[in-house]
Design a protein around this motif. Structure first.
Motif, PDB file in Angstrom:
ATOM      1  N   ASP A   4      34.381 -34.116 -10.159  1.00  0.00           N
ATOM      2  CA  ASP A   4      34.444 -33.948  -8.718  1.00  0.00           C
ATOM      3  C   ASP A   4      33.364 -34.528  -8.227  1.00  0.00           C
ATOM      4  OD1 ASP A   4      37.046 -32.710  -8.936  1.00  0.00           O
ATOM      5  OD2 ASP A   4      35.945 -30.721  -8.923  1.00  0.00           O
ATOM      6  N   TRP A   5      33.469 -35.088  -6.964  1.00  0.00           N
ATOM      7  CA  TRP A   5      32.534 -35.731  -6.303  1.00  0.00           C
ATOM      8  C   TRP A   5      31.819 -34.744  -5.067  1.00  0.00           C
ATOM      9  CZ3 TRP A   5      29.446 -40.166  -7.344  1.00  0.00           C
ATOM     10  CH2 TRP A   5      29.757 -40.765  -8.254  1.00  0.00           C
ATOM     11  N   TYR A   6      30.675 -34.742  -4.712  1.00  0.00           N
ATOM     12  CA  TYR A   6      29.914 -33.956  -3.982  1.00  0.00           C
ATOM     13  C   TYR A   6      29.259 -34.659  -2.960  1.00  0.00           C
ATOM     14  CZ  TYR A   6      30.996 -29.756  -6.421  1.00  0.00           C
ATOM     15  OH  TYR A   6      31.865 -28.643  -7.313  1.00  0.00           O
ATOM     16  N   ARG A  36      32.201 -29.947  -1.883  1.00  0.00           N
ATOM     17  CA  ARG A  36      32.880 -30.468  -2.928  1.00  0.00           C
ATOM     18  C   ARG A  36      34.121 -31.442  -2.054  1.00  0.00           C
ATOM     19  NH1 ARG A  36      37.874 -29.439  -4.605  1.00  0.00           N
ATOM     20  NH2 ARG A  36      38.591 -30.157  -6.732  1.00  0.00           N
ATOM     21  N   GLN A  41      35.712 -41.141  -5.683  1.00  0.00           N
ATOM     22  CA  GLN A  41      34.444 -41.581  -5.318  1.00  0.00           C
ATOM     23  C   GLN A  41      34.284 -41.850  -3.822  1.00  0.00           C
ATOM     24  OE1 GLN A  41      32.363 -44.377  -7.945  1.00  0.00           O
ATOM     25  NE2 GLN A  41      30.373 -44.128  -6.775  1.00  0.00           N
ATOM     26  N   ALA A  44      34.286 -39.810  -1.166  1.00  0.00           N
ATOM     27  CA  ALA A  44      32.854 -39.140  -1.122  1.00  0.00           C
ATOM     28  C   ALA A  44      31.982 -39.796  -0.343  1.00  0.00           C
ATOM     29  CB  ALA A  44      32.221 -38.819  -2.220  1.00  0.00           C
ATOM     30  N   THR A  99      25.656 -38.694  -2.201  1.00  0.00           N
ATOM     31  CA  THR A  99      26.877 -38.341  -2.890  1.00  0.00           C
ATOM     32  C   THR A  99      26.284 -38.132  -4.470  1.00  0.00           C
ATOM     33  OG1 THR A  99      27.448 -40.645  -3.529  1.00  0.00           O
ATOM     34  CG2 THR A  99      28.596 -39.685  -1.634  1.00  0.00           C
ATOM     35  N   ARG A 101      28.159 -36.941  -8.540  1.00  0.00           N
ATOM     36  CA  ARG A 101      29.373 -36.298  -9.383  1.00  0.00           C
ATOM     37  C   ARG A 101      28.718 -35.400 -10.314  1.00  0.00           C
ATOM     38  NH1 ARG A 101      31.263 -38.052 -14.548  1.00  0.00           N
ATOM     39  NH2 ARG A 101      29.581 -39.789 -14.468  1.00  0.00           N
TER      40      ARG A 101
END
Length: 144
Positions: A4-6, A36, A41, A44, A99, A101
């Motif tokens: 998951d990308w944040y 989240r 990507q 994000a 960003t 991950r």
């Protein structure tokens, strides 16, 4: 492992302290937002850009009025993070939007409580030795 990308938002938080009749303005980076986004990507990256162009830092939001639009200078760094300078009514601050991950996550785990007997024993014997701090040894990456 998760993929998951944040979007992470850090703000320059300020506090004013007084010491010996002198006013000190203390600046500190603080992580104020962890959002989240999901496994994509590109999404994000788009979300980070949107945050860089629209996020209002708390230090300005406290004094903002409905309809205010602060001055904003958003800079995209070579590594893909954003540094944003925001000004409004003689106040200014900056934020950093990046960003990231998520590659590891672990829940907190507490050791079981000591029994009364163990508490007495540790009182008599003294405290347990402190945990050793993390350190890197050469070649460690080859062994994982």
């Amino acid at each position: 492992m998760t993929a998951d990308w944040y979007v992470l938002i850090e703000e320059d938080t300020r506090t004013t302290e007084r010491a010996d009749g002198t006013e000190l303005k203390l600046h500190r980076w603080t992580l104020t937002g962890t959002h989240r986004i999901g496994p994509n990507q590109a999404e994000a990256i788009a979300a980070a850009q949107d945050a860089a162009l629209h996020h209002l830092p708390g230090i300005l939001a406290r004094h903002a009025r409905l309809g205010d639009e602060p001055a904003r200078h958003a800079l995209l760094t070579q590594d893909g993070s954003w540094i944003v300078l925001v000004k409004q009514r003689h106040r200014e601050c900056h934020i950093r939007v990046t960003t990231a991950r998520l590659v590891h996550s672990r829940e907190e785990k507490e050791a079981p409580s000591k029994s009364l007997k163990e508490k007495f024993r540790s009182a008599m014997e003294g405290p347990a030795p402190a945990l050793k701090p993390w350190s890197w040894t050469e070649g460690k990456a080859d062994r994982t």
